[in-house]
Motif scaffolding. Structure first.
Motif, mmCIF file in Angstrom:
data_model
loop_
_atom_site.group_PDB
_atom_site.id
_atom_site.type_symbol
_atom_site.label_atom_id
_atom_site.label_comp_id
_atom_site.label_asym_id
_atom_site.label_seq_id
_atom_site.Cartn_x
_atom_site.Cartn_y
_atom_site.Cartn_z
ATOM 1 N N ILE A 128 8.462 -30.260 -34.699
ATOM 2 C CA ILE A 128 9.778 -29.956 -34.123
ATOM 3 C C ILE A 128 10.073 -28.467 -34.224
ATOM 4 O O ILE A 128 10.560 -27.846 -33.279
ATOM 5 C CB ILE A 128 10.877 -30.788 -34.829
ATOM 6 C CG1 ILE A 128 10.724 -32.267 -34.445
ATOM 7 C CG2 ILE A 128 12.264 -30.281 -34.472
ATOM 8 C CD1 ILE A 128 11.610 -33.197 -35.227
ATOM 9 N N GLU A 129 9.755 -27.881 -35.366
ATOM 10 C CA GLU A 129 10.043 -26.459 -35.583
ATOM 11 C C GLU A 129 9.217 -25.560 -34.676
ATOM 12 O O GLU A 129 9.685 -24.511 -34.239
ATOM 13 C CB GLU A 129 9.751 -26.120 -37.044
ATOM 14 C CG GLU A 129 10.082 -24.702 -37.416
ATOM 15 C CD GLU A 129 9.802 -24.438 -38.894
ATOM 16 O OE1 GLU A 129 9.319 -23.338 -39.196
ATOM 17 O OE2 GLU A 129 10.065 -25.332 -39.709
ATOM 18 N N ASN A 130 8.001 -25.958 -34.350
ATOM 19 C CA ASN A 130 7.100 -25.098 -33.576
ATOM 20 C C ASN A 130 6.861 -25.589 -32.155
ATOM 21 O O ASN A 130 5.961 -25.104 -31.486
ATOM 22 C CB ASN A 130 5.762 -24.972 -34.317
ATOM 23 C CG ASN A 130 5.929 -24.244 -35.624
ATOM 24 O OD1 ASN A 130 6.295 -23.083 -35.644
ATOM 25 N ND2 ASN A 130 5.673 -24.937 -36.706
ATOM 26 N N ASN A 131 7.664 -26.512 -31.701
ATOM 27 C CA ASN A 131 7.511 -27.058 -30.360
ATOM 28 C C ASN A 131 8.025 -26.059 -29.337
ATOM 29 O O ASN A 131 9.184 -25.622 -29.394
ATOM 30 C CB ASN A 131 8.277 -28.377 -30.255
ATOM 31 C CG ASN A 131 7.977 -29.111 -28.983
ATOM 32 O OD1 ASN A 131 7.743 -28.513 -27.951
ATOM 33 N ND2 ASN A 131 7.992 -30.429 -29.057
ATOM 34 N N ILE A 132 7.198 -25.706 -28.392
ATOM 35 C CA ILE A 132 7.572 -24.723 -27.374
ATOM 36 C C ILE A 132 8.685 -25.251 -26.482
ATOM 37 O O ILE A 132 9.585 -24.507 -26.099
ATOM 38 C CB ILE A 132 6.331 -24.329 -26.542
ATOM 39 C CG1 ILE A 132 5.350 -23.585 -27.425
ATOM 40 C CG2 ILE A 132 6.721 -23.484 -25.346
ATOM 41 C CD1 ILE A 132 4.035 -23.286 -26.769
ATOM 42 N N THR A 133 8.674 -26.536 -26.185
ATOM 43 C CA THR A 133 9.708 -27.120 -25.340
ATOM 44 C C THR A 133 11.071 -27.034 -26.020
ATOM 45 O O THR A 133 12.078 -26.724 -25.372
ATOM 46 C CB THR A 133 9.368 -28.588 -25.019
ATOM 47 O OG1 THR A 133 8.058 -28.648 -24.457
ATOM 48 C CG2 THR A 133 10.354 -29.191 -24.049
ATOM 49 N N VAL A 134 11.109 -27.306 -27.325
ATOM 50 C CA VAL A 134 12.366 -27.218 -28.064
ATOM 51 C C VAL A 134 12.852 -25.768 -28.107
ATOM 52 O O VAL A 134 14.036 -25.483 -27.885
ATOM 53 C CB VAL A 134 12.204 -27.787 -29.493
ATOM 54 C CG1 VAL A 134 13.448 -27.532 -30.327
ATOM 55 C CG2 VAL A 134 11.892 -29.274 -29.438
ATOM 56 N N ASN A 181 17.348 -21.511 -23.425
ATOM 57 C CA ASN A 181 18.143 -21.795 -22.224
ATOM 58 C C ASN A 181 19.594 -22.052 -22.584
ATOM 59 O O ASN A 181 20.501 -21.648 -21.851
ATOM 60 C CB ASN A 181 17.555 -22.984 -21.468
ATOM 61 C CG ASN A 181 16.291 -22.606 -20.728
ATOM 62 O OD1 ASN A 181 16.079 -21.443 -20.384
ATOM 63 N ND2 ASN A 181 15.432 -23.584 -20.486
ATOM 64 N N THR A 182 19.833 -22.710 -23.700
ATOM 65 C CA THR A 182 21.200 -22.946 -24.161
ATOM 66 C C THR A 182 21.891 -21.621 -24.490
ATOM 67 O O THR A 182 23.048 -21.400 -24.110
ATOM 68 C CB THR A 182 21.196 -23.857 -25.409
ATOM 69 O OG1 THR A 182 20.558 -25.087 -25.081
ATOM 70 C CG2 THR A 182 22.596 -24.135 -25.898
ATOM 71 N N ASN A 183 21.185 -20.741 -25.174
ATOM 72 C CA ASN A 183 21.752 -19.427 -25.497
ATOM 73 C C ASN A 183 22.054 -18.622 -24.243
ATOM 74 O O ASN A 183 23.101 -17.965 -24.148
ATOM 75 C CB ASN A 183 20.802 -18.641 -26.401
ATOM 76 C CG ASN A 183 20.710 -19.222 -27.790
ATOM 77 O OD1 ASN A 183 21.554 -20.002 -28.200
ATOM 78 N ND2 ASN A 183 19.674 -18.854 -28.509
ATOM 79 N N ILE A 184 21.168 -18.672 -23.280
ATOM 80 C CA ILE A 184 21.385 -17.958 -22.016
ATOM 81 C C ILE A 184 22.605 -18.520 -21.299
ATOM 82 O O ILE A 184 23.432 -17.764 -20.770
ATOM 83 C CB ILE A 184 20.128 -18.037 -21.124
ATOM 84 C CG1 ILE A 184 19.007 -17.201 -21.739
ATOM 85 C CG2 ILE A 184 20.429 -17.580 -19.707
ATOM 86 C CD1 ILE A 184 17.653 -17.402 -21.076
ATOM 87 N N ALA A 185 22.742 -19.836 -21.301
ATOM 88 C CA ALA A 185 23.889 -20.463 -20.645
ATOM 89 C C ALA A 185 25.192 -20.065 -21.326
ATOM 90 O O ALA A 185 26.200 -19.806 -20.660
ATOM 91 C CB ALA A 185 23.734 -21.977 -20.642
ATOM 92 N N GLU A 186 25.184 -19.991 -22.664
ATOM 93 C CA GLU A 186 26.385 -19.572 -23.388
ATOM 94 C C GLU A 186 26.749 -18.125 -23.061
ATOM 95 O O GLU A 186 27.928 -17.809 -22.859
ATOM 96 C CB GLU A 186 26.178 -19.736 -24.891
ATOM 97 C CG GLU A 186 26.161 -21.179 -25.353
ATOM 98 C CD GLU A 186 25.792 -21.315 -26.822
ATOM 99 O OE1 GLU A 186 25.513 -20.285 -27.486
ATOM 100 O OE2 GLU A 186 25.793 -22.463 -27.301
ATOM 101 N N VAL A 187 25.759 -17.266 -23.004
ATOM 102 C CA VAL A 187 26.014 -15.860 -22.668
ATOM 103 C C VAL A 187 26.555 -15.754 -21.248
ATOM 104 O O VAL A 187 27.524 -15.013 -20.998
ATOM 105 C CB VAL A 187 24.729 -15.014 -22.855
ATOM 106 C CG1 VAL A 187 24.892 -13.636 -22.227
ATOM 107 C CG2 VAL A 187 24.367 -14.905 -24.328
ATOM 108 N N ASN A 188 25.964 -16.478 -20.326
ATOM 109 C CA ASN A 188 26.437 -16.445 -18.937
ATOM 110 C C ASN A 188 27.867 -16.978 -18.830
ATOM 111 O O ASN A 188 28.687 -16.443 -18.072
ATOM 112 C CB ASN A 188 25.498 -17.232 -18.033
ATOM 113 C CG ASN A 188 24.191 -16.520 -17.801
ATOM 114 O OD1 ASN A 188 24.089 -15.301 -17.974
ATOM 115 N ND2 ASN A 188 23.165 -17.276 -17.445
#
Length: 66
Positions: free
Chosen positions: A40-46, A52-59
């Motif tokens: 879970i910690e090293n999953n690229i998809t996660v 993407n969540t951070n980008i959406a918050e910034v936008n």
């Protein structure tokens, strides 16, 4: 002759370092919980989803401030 001596010395040092590293490192036995946590910690998809969540918050914040 000196070149052969230098090369032989280098190879001996490298071989001894490799043997030392092999002998001192014992493989770790992982439990199922450790494997899942690591995955879970090293999953690229996660990680991609978090970015993407951070980008959406910034936008969102940027759109709100204009």
């Amino acid at each position: 002759m000196k070149l052969y001596l230098i090369i032989a010395s280098f190879l001996i040092v490298q071989f001894s370092n490799a043997q030392e590293a092999y002998n001192t490192s014992t493989p770790k036995v992982w439990s199922l919980d450790e494997c899942i946590a690591y995955a879970i910690e090293n999953n690229i998809t996660v990680k991609d989803a978090l970015l993407n969540t951070n980008i959406a918050e910034v936008n969102y914040d940027r759109a709100k401030s204009t």
